[in-house]
Design a protein around this motif. Structure first.
Motif, PDB file in Angstrom:
ATOM      1  N   HIS A   1       0.826  -1.219   0.000  1.00 41.14           N
ATOM      2  CA  HIS A   1       0.000   0.000   0.000  1.00 41.14           C
ATOM      3  C   HIS A   1       0.854   1.261   0.000  1.00 41.14           C
ATOM      4  N   GLN A   2       1.843   1.325   0.885  1.00 37.93           N
ATOM      5  CA  GLN A   2       2.665   2.534   0.976  1.00 37.93           C
ATOM      6  C   GLN A   2       3.468   2.762  -0.303  1.00 37.93           C
ATOM      7  N   ARG A   3       4.001   1.680  -0.864  1.00 35.05           N
ATOM      8  CA  ARG A   3       4.754   1.805  -2.116  1.00 35.05           C
ATOM      9  C   ARG A   3       3.855   2.337  -3.227  1.00 35.05           C
ATOM     10  N   ARG A   4       2.632   1.804  -3.311  1.00 36.07           N
ATOM     11  CA  ARG A   4       1.703   2.249  -4.359  1.00 36.07           C
ATOM     12  C   ARG A   4       1.277   3.703  -4.149  1.00 36.07           C
ATOM     13  N   VAL A   5       1.067   4.083  -2.902  1.00 38.18           N
ATOM     14  CA  VAL A   5       0.726   5.481  -2.612  1.00 38.18           C
ATOM     15  C   VAL A   5       1.871   6.397  -3.033  1.00 38.18           C
ATOM     16  N   GLY A   6       3.108   5.936  -2.812  1.00 40.79           N
ATOM     17  CA  GLY A   6       4.273   6.719  -3.222  1.00 40.79           C
ATOM     18  C   GLY A   6       4.297   6.956  -4.723  1.00 40.79           C
ATOM     19  N   ILE A   7       4.006   5.915  -5.483  1.00 41.21           N
ATOM     20  CA  ILE A   7       4.003   6.035  -6.946  1.00 41.21           C
ATOM     21  C   ILE A   7       2.883   6.960  -7.407  1.00 41.21           C
ATOM     22  N   ILE A   8       1.685   6.781  -6.838  1.00 43.07           N
ATOM     23  CA  ILE A   8       0.535   7.609  -7.234  1.00 43.07           C
ATOM     24  C   ILE A   8       0.780   9.074  -6.874  1.00 43.07           C
ATOM     25  N   ALA A   9       1.317   9.308  -5.675  1.00 38.55           N
ATOM     26  CA  ALA A   9       1.594  10.684  -5.246  1.00 38.55           C
ATOM     27  C   ALA A   9       2.604  11.338  -6.188  1.00 38.55           C
TER      28      ALA A   9
ATOM     29  N   ASP B   1       3.151  10.606  -9.321  1.00 38.50           N
ATOM     30  CA  ASP B   1       2.528  10.838 -10.629  1.00 38.50           C
ATOM     31  C   ASP B   1       1.552  12.019 -10.589  1.00 38.50           C
ATOM     32  N   ILE B   2       0.843  12.163  -9.484  1.00 36.83           N
ATOM     33  CA  ILE B   2      -0.064  13.317  -9.338  1.00 36.83           C
ATOM     34  C   ILE B   2       0.746  14.618  -9.349  1.00 36.83           C
ATOM     35  N   ALA B   3       1.821  14.639  -8.573  1.00 36.49           N
ATOM     36  CA  ALA B   3       2.651  15.848  -8.478  1.00 36.49           C
ATOM     37  C   ALA B   3       3.262  16.217  -9.829  1.00 36.49           C
ATOM     38  N   ARG B   4       3.713  15.208 -10.574  1.00 35.07           N
ATOM     39  CA  ARG B   4       4.263  15.479 -11.905  1.00 35.07           C
ATOM     40  C   ARG B   4       3.191  16.076 -12.817  1.00 35.07           C
ATOM     41  N   GLU B   5       1.979  15.523 -12.728  1.00 35.75           N
ATOM     42  CA  GLU B   5       0.870  16.048 -13.532  1.00 35.75           C
ATOM     43  C   GLU B   5       0.552  17.483 -13.142  1.00 35.75           C
ATOM     44  N   MET B   6       0.804  17.822 -11.898  1.00 38.92           N
ATOM     45  CA  MET B   6       0.574  19.189 -11.419  1.00 38.92           C
ATOM     46  C   MET B   6       1.716  20.140 -11.813  1.00 38.92           C
ATOM     47  N   GLY B   7       2.773  19.596 -12.399  1.00 39.44           N
ATOM     48  CA  GLY B   7       3.870  20.438 -12.853  1.00 39.44           C
ATOM     49  C   GLY B   7       5.035  20.550 -11.894  1.00 39.44           C
ATOM     50  N   TRP B   8       5.054  19.750 -10.844  1.00 40.81           N
ATOM     51  CA  TRP B   8       6.169  19.793  -9.900  1.00 40.81           C
ATOM     52  C   TRP B   8       7.431  19.239 -10.567  1.00 40.81           C
ATOM     53  N   ASP B   9       8.608  19.739 -10.147  1.00 37.18           N
ATOM     54  CA  ASP B   9       9.847  19.217 -10.709  1.00 37.18           C
ATOM     55  C   ASP B   9      10.156  17.854 -10.099  1.00 37.18           C
ATOM     56  N   VAL B  10      10.993  17.093 -10.794  1.00 37.56           N
ATOM     57  CA  VAL B  10      11.256  15.706 -10.415  1.00 37.56           C
ATOM     58  C   VAL B  10      11.848  15.596  -9.011  1.00 37.56           C
TER      59      VAL B  10
ATOM     60  N   ASP C   1      -7.567  18.300  -1.609  1.00 35.66           N
ATOM     61  CA  ASP C   1      -6.989  19.364  -2.422  1.00 35.66           C
ATOM     62  C   ASP C   1      -7.526  19.292  -3.854  1.00 35.66           C
ATOM     63  N   ALA C   2      -8.123  20.380  -4.323  1.00 38.22           N
ATOM     64  CA  ALA C   2      -8.784  20.393  -5.631  1.00 38.22           C
ATOM     65  C   ALA C   2      -7.794  20.166  -6.768  1.00 38.22           C
ATOM     66  N   ALA C   3      -6.611  20.764  -6.694  1.00 38.41           N
ATOM     67  CA  ALA C   3      -5.624  20.613  -7.765  1.00 38.41           C
ATOM     68  C   ALA C   3      -5.121  19.179  -7.857  1.00 38.41           C
ATOM     69  N   ALA C   4      -4.911  18.545  -6.714  1.00 36.91           N
ATOM     70  CA  ALA C   4      -4.441  17.159  -6.697  1.00 36.91           C
ATOM     71  C   ALA C   4      -5.515  16.221  -7.237  1.00 36.91           C
ATOM     72  N   VAL C   5      -6.755  16.444  -6.838  1.00 34.18           N
ATOM     73  CA  VAL C   5      -7.868  15.620  -7.336  1.00 34.18           C
ATOM     74  C   VAL C   5      -8.008  15.784  -8.847  1.00 34.18           C
ATOM     75  N   ALA C   6      -7.964  17.018  -9.310  1.00 33.48           N
ATOM     76  CA  ALA C   6      -8.106  17.285 -10.741  1.00 33.48           C
ATOM     77  C   ALA C   6      -6.984  16.612 -11.533  1.00 33.48           C
ATOM     78  N   ALA C   7      -5.779  16.628 -10.992  1.00 35.10           N
ATOM     79  CA  ALA C   7      -4.640  16.004 -11.670  1.00 35.10           C
ATOM     80  C   ALA C   7      -4.831  14.504 -11.788  1.00 35.10           C
ATOM     81  N   LEU C   8      -5.315  13.864 -10.710  1.00 31.50           N
ATOM     82  CA  LEU C   8      -5.554  12.424 -10.735  1.00 31.50           C
ATOM     83  C   LEU C   8      -6.668  12.071 -11.711  1.00 31.50           C
ATOM     84  N   VAL C   9      -7.726  12.855 -11.713  1.00 27.13           N
ATOM     85  CA  VAL C   9      -8.844  12.614 -12.633  1.00 27.13           C
ATOM     86  C   VAL C   9      -8.355  12.735 -14.085  1.00 27.13           C
ATOM     87  N   ARG C  10      -7.532  13.733 -14.375  1.00 24.87           N
ATOM     88  CA  ARG C  10      -6.994  13.893 -15.729  1.00 24.87           C
ATOM     89  C   ARG C  10      -6.167  12.684 -16.135  1.00 24.87           C
TER      90      ARG C  10
END
Length: 376
Positions: free
Chosen positions: A209-217, A219-228, A356-365
């Motif tokens: 679970h924690q590993r998968r949450v790490g990957i999803i988090a 990917d969401i941040a990258r979709e939001m435009g955060w740097d690597v 967080d609306a931006a994080a939710v929107a990024a995941l939905v996209r």
């Protein structure tokens, strides 16, 4: 920078022009900002010709007992990519003797391997060592006519060589620091994954679970435009966001029935416990602060502190969305997976109030527009 090397005695002296000095200062600034050897060589080889008016320039690196002509800028090809033994090469002589070579006529100087030069335009040259006290290379400039380089030209060449030496040293230090940083990051990753595994031994139903949450988090941040780099720090926090559960009884974590109020209150202590475990390790304090807040909600209904909106770290808000999504789409001891649709409905229904609306929107996209496949 004046060079009082005796090899320069007798060369016509003329004060450096303001124009040349201004250009030289700009080149020195460029070299001080370089981060790789190729950039240093590119700047130097072009600058040598511009500042000395020569017909060619070479950047030579010492390679054991050989001189490697790594780069050049010339009116016709010289020796780029070739290696010559130190003993037969003028750049080798410069490095071995730790002093410049000023040659007005190559056909009159016994240090010159004439056979190598005959097919080139070179008739006169000046060459200086890079790092005079322990040469790592040499910089040369060449003319198609026999001439004696001026003191200004040789001093310009020496300034470029001295600055290149500093730049090369700095690159070495930076690469060493970067290597140590990478090793440290790898060690941290290994430690955090080991800790995550310890938690999951107590709660086998949520293994991974924690590993998968790490990957999803991530990917969401990258979709939001955060740097690597920032996304990597977020991922590290997410893979141990439930570390505090190591202090919760295993039978409670794996209980198939609904938790009682006291039991749920005990489970809730894991967020603060996570912070307490990591806070004393200075390097992990940012991670401790993130995971302490991953059960906070925008409207203040979360725990452990009831933080609201901007009081919650952006990283924690993303981990929250990733955590809820992964939990709802995975099997639990007390229920089967609720499915992708239910997870997205929950997040979008409470977007901006709990999540967080931006994080939710990024995941939905990611899921609806980019065919994102959640990690298994």
């Amino acid at each position: 920078m004046m060079n009082h090397n005796p090899m320069l005695a007798g060369i016509d002296a003329c004060p450096p022009s303001i124009r040349v000095m201004e250009k030289l200062l700009k080149v020195v600034q460029q070299l001080s900002a370089t981060h790789d050897l190729q950039s240093v060589m590119d700047i130097v080889r072009h600058s040598v010709r511009q500042l000395t008016g020569s017909d060619g320039a070479t950047f030579v690196l010492r390679d054991g007992n050989f001189c490697y002509y790594a780069e050049e800028d010339a009116i016709s090809p010289l020796w780029k990519g070739l290696r010559f033994p130190m003993e037969i090469c003028i750049s080798g002589w410069v490095m071995q003797n730790r002093q410049p070579a000023i040659i007005e006529d190559i056909f009159e100087d016994k240090r010159i391997p004439i056979g190598v030069y005959q097919k080139t335009f070179v008739r006169s040259l000046a060459m200086v060592p890079i790092k005079s006290n322990d040469p790592v290379g040499a910089i040369g400039c060449y003319w198609s006519e026999s001439r004696t380089p001026t003191l200004e030209e040789v001093e310009v060449l020496q300034v470029l060589a001295d600055t290149a030496a500093i730049a090369i040293d700095n690159i070495g230090y930076r690469e060493n620091i970067a290597s140590q940083a990478r090793q440290l990051e790898e060690a941290i990753d290994g430690t955090l994954l080991a800790v995550a595994s310890m938690v999951e031994l107590k709660d086998p139903y949520t293994s991974g679970h924690q590993r998968r949450v790490g990957i999803i988090a991530f990917d969401i941040a990258r979709e939001m435009g955060w740097d690597v780099k920032r996304c990597e720090a977020l991922r590290r926090a997410a893979i141990v966001h439930d570390i505090g559960k190591i202090g919760i009884p295993g039978e409670l974590l794996a209980k198939p029935a609904k938790l009682t109020a006291p039991e749920f209150a005990l489970i809730q202590t894991h967020a603060q416990m996570s912070y307490d475990i990591l806070k004393e390790i200075k390097l992990l304090l940012p991670i401790a602060e993130i995971i302490c807040q991953h059960h906070e909600r925008l409207d203040g209904s979360g725990y452990p502190y009831g933080l609201t909106a901007e009081q919650i770290l952006p990283e924690a808000r993303i981990v929250t969305v990733a955590d809820v999504f992964e939990a709802m789409t995975s099997h639990r001891p007390y229920r089967p997976s609720l499915g992708l649709k239910a997870a997205l409905d929950e997040l979008t229904r409470h977007s901006g109030t709990l999540y967080d609306a931006a994080a939710v929107a990024a995941l939905v996209r990611l899921i609806k527009e980019k065919n994102y496949q959640p990690p298994q």
